[in-house]
Design a protein around this motif. Structure first.
Motif, PDB file in Angstrom:
ATOM      1  N   ALA A  65      36.164   9.915  -5.779  1.00  0.00           N
ATOM      2  CA  ALA A  65      35.004  10.330  -6.574  1.00  0.00           C
ATOM      3  C   ALA A  65      34.591  11.757  -6.247  1.00  0.00           C
ATOM      4  N   VAL A  79      27.661   8.134  -4.198  1.00  0.00           N
ATOM      5  CA  VAL A  79      28.400   6.864  -4.163  1.00  0.00           C
ATOM      6  C   VAL A  79      28.073   6.105  -2.873  1.00  0.00           C
ATOM      7  N   GLU A 127      34.819   6.280 -11.707  1.00  0.00           N
ATOM      8  CA  GLU A 127      34.567   6.000 -10.292  1.00  0.00           C
ATOM      9  C   GLU A 127      33.091   5.748 -10.022  1.00  0.00           C
ATOM     10  N   LEU A 128      32.237   6.592 -10.625  1.00  0.00           N
ATOM     11  CA  LEU A 128      30.795   6.438 -10.413  1.00  0.00           C
ATOM     12  C   LEU A 128      30.307   5.135 -11.047  1.00  0.00           C
ATOM     13  N   ALA A 130      31.313   2.262  -8.768  1.00  0.00           N
ATOM     14  CA  ALA A 130      30.452   2.194  -7.578  1.00  0.00           C
ATOM     15  C   ALA A 130      29.080   1.633  -7.930  1.00  0.00           C
TER      16      ALA A 130
END
Length: 503
Positions: A70, A224, A411-412, A415
């Protein structure tokens, strides 16, 4: 004569020889990253038994890969635009293979954490470079839509291949084998890619701004980390401090990009409603889905008693649906509209998640399989078209940076989804009614309850496990409902933000 030459040159640019073979190399890289993201979850119990990490170390083994990816995606996407996307892809692939060996033979928790972090550095080079190279390989919009569909279908297939392959390997070999399967794929990718892939980069990239690199890395990693820390231990000063640091770093990063003549990420891209809408749709979709994907594997194994390989096969309909939808998504978006396909796909996923609010411990596979198939079809349509929109909205010189924004949203979103929906599941689970003598560790997770049951009297253990499984399923049902609400709201937002958008 000049006109004929121009037409020939244009045709050659649009129809590059060997472009489909080159695409096969790119999807190998995508397959590898997708598989690696899913196999670790299955291998975690075996790693825990062998390396005996502390609870904190085990969390870092699971999380550090996504933290680093990330934090570095935007940097690596921009770096590929500058030094060459083929160069960074092949260099990253070589490093990914070598570091996979380090993961496989890690002998201590500390070495495993380091190996996972290094694998994240290598992995961050692969995804943005593959999409950016597709943008430069396929100049014809219809061919590019099909290529992006194949790219997305491969990523979806990888999420299914990971659990199936991992389950098979873990039942027959030691846990390190799930990392060693990367090696033959990487060898083929590097040898074939070095011959078939064309080099592409930004003609005049400008200076490399290290301050922006540091701000991007610190900002994304801190955000994250804050989300995952808050989900695991509740709101604490550590989580609040990390969140504040990450938010400040990202704000400074965004402001700095607007003042640079050669920014790491051109923030003006977000003024394009189609680009912003596609990125937001990706982030919220993954947010709504990731909690389901994360906890459904536990449901199949720890509640319904399936073996890892069988659980992997049970999740196959989602990948089949995503592959089929991805291959026709571009054609559907041209026939109907971008917003109809994206919004319709997201609404289908939302309704499928809503159906999972009805599950219990004895739910039959037909309902689960049908829901997973609809989730796959809806996600395949949505993700493929939004990836195409993101690539179409930017000049090809910025394809790497734009692709990195898309991957960063994934990715965010993952998470945030695991953190927020995980908080719901964990909060409901911890309240289960436990018989006297139940160890405290049984309330931390369903896996902890199964492990604790091995050391309890048979009658007490059975009562505790029944209560724990019921609470886990209740939590999963509520989280599915929350995910459905997020997906349906995202479908409505996409209908507004993507109006008038064409491929």
């Amino acid at each position: 004569m000049t006109s004929t030459l121009q037409r020939a040159t244009t045709t050659e640019a649009v129809k590059r020889p060997g472009r489909w073979l080159a695409l096969s190399v790119l999807v190998l890289a995508v397959l590898l990253v997708a598989v690696d993201a899913t196999v670790l979850g299955l291998a975690t119990p075996y790693i825990s038994e062998d390396l005996r990490p502390s609870g904190t170390q085990l969390l870092w083994i699971g999380d550090v890969y996504s933290f680093v990816i990330a934090g570095l995606l935007v940097t690596m996407g921009s770096l590929g635009d500058r030094i060459g996307r083929k160069r960074i892809l092949l260099g990253g692939a070589t490093a990914f293979g070598a570091i996979s060996v380090l993961n496989a033979y890690a002998s201590t928790p500390e070495l495993m954490i380091l190996a996972r972090a290094l694998l994240g550095v290598a992995g961050a080079t692969l995804m943005p470079a593959t999409l950016a190279l597709i943008r430069n390989l396929f100049h014809d919009p219809r061919e590019r839509s099909l290529a992006v569909g194949i790219w997305g279908a491969t990523a979806s297939a990888g999420t299914a291949v990971g659990p199936i392959t991992g389950g098979f390997l873990l039942e027959h070999f030691w846990w390190g084998s799930v990392f060693l399967i990367n090696l033959p794929v990487m060898v083929v990718l590097v040898l074939v890619g070095s011959r078939l892939l064309p080099e592409s980069k930004t003609p005049n990239p400008g200076p490399w701004d290290l301050i922006s690199v540091v701000l991007s890395l610190v900002g994304m990693m801190a955000v994250v980390y804050a989300v995952k820390e808050a989900a695991t231990h509740g709101l604490s000063w550590d989580a609040l401090g990390a969140g504040a640091l990450g938010g400040a770093a990202l704000y400074w990063f965004a402001r700095r990009q607007l003042t640079l003549s050669a920014p790491l990420l051109d923030m003006r891209l977000f003024r394009n409603r189609g680009f912003s809408g596609a990125v937001l749709a990706d982030l919220l979709t993954i947010l709504g889905l990731s909690g389901l994907v994360f906890f459904l594997s536990q449901y199949l194994q720890l509640v319904q008693g399936r073996r890892p390989f069988e659980a992997g096969l049970a999740e196959l309909p989602a990948a089949v649906g995503a592959v089929a939808a991805g291959l026709v998504a571009g054609r559907a978006a041209r026939r109907f509209s971008v917003r109809a396909v994206v919004s319709g796909g997201l609404a289908a996923v939302g309704l499928a998640l809503a159906s999972l609010t009805l599950i219990d411990a004895s739910t039959g596979y037909p309902l689960l399989g049908a829901a997973l198939l609809v989730v796959g079809v809806g996600a395949g349509f949505s993700f493929t078209v939004t990836a195409d929109v993101i690539l179409s909205c930017v000049p090809k010189e910025q394809a790497g940076a734009a692709s990195a924004v898309s991957e960063t949203a994934y990715e965010l979103g993952a998470a945030l989804g695991i953190a927020l929906l995980g908080t719901i599941v964990t909060g409901i689970y911890r309240g289960f009614t436990a018989p006297a003598g139940t160890p405290a560790g049984a309330r931390e997770s369903l896996g902890g309850a199964v492990e604790a049951a091995a050391g309890m009297p048979a009658g007490t253990a059975q009562a505790m496990l029944t209560s724990a499984r019921e609470a886990f399923v209740d939590g999963l049902a509520v989280a599915s409902g929350a995910g459905a609400a997020v997906l349906l709201a995202t479908a409505a937002a996409a209908w507004y933000l993507l109006r008038g958008q064409r491929l």
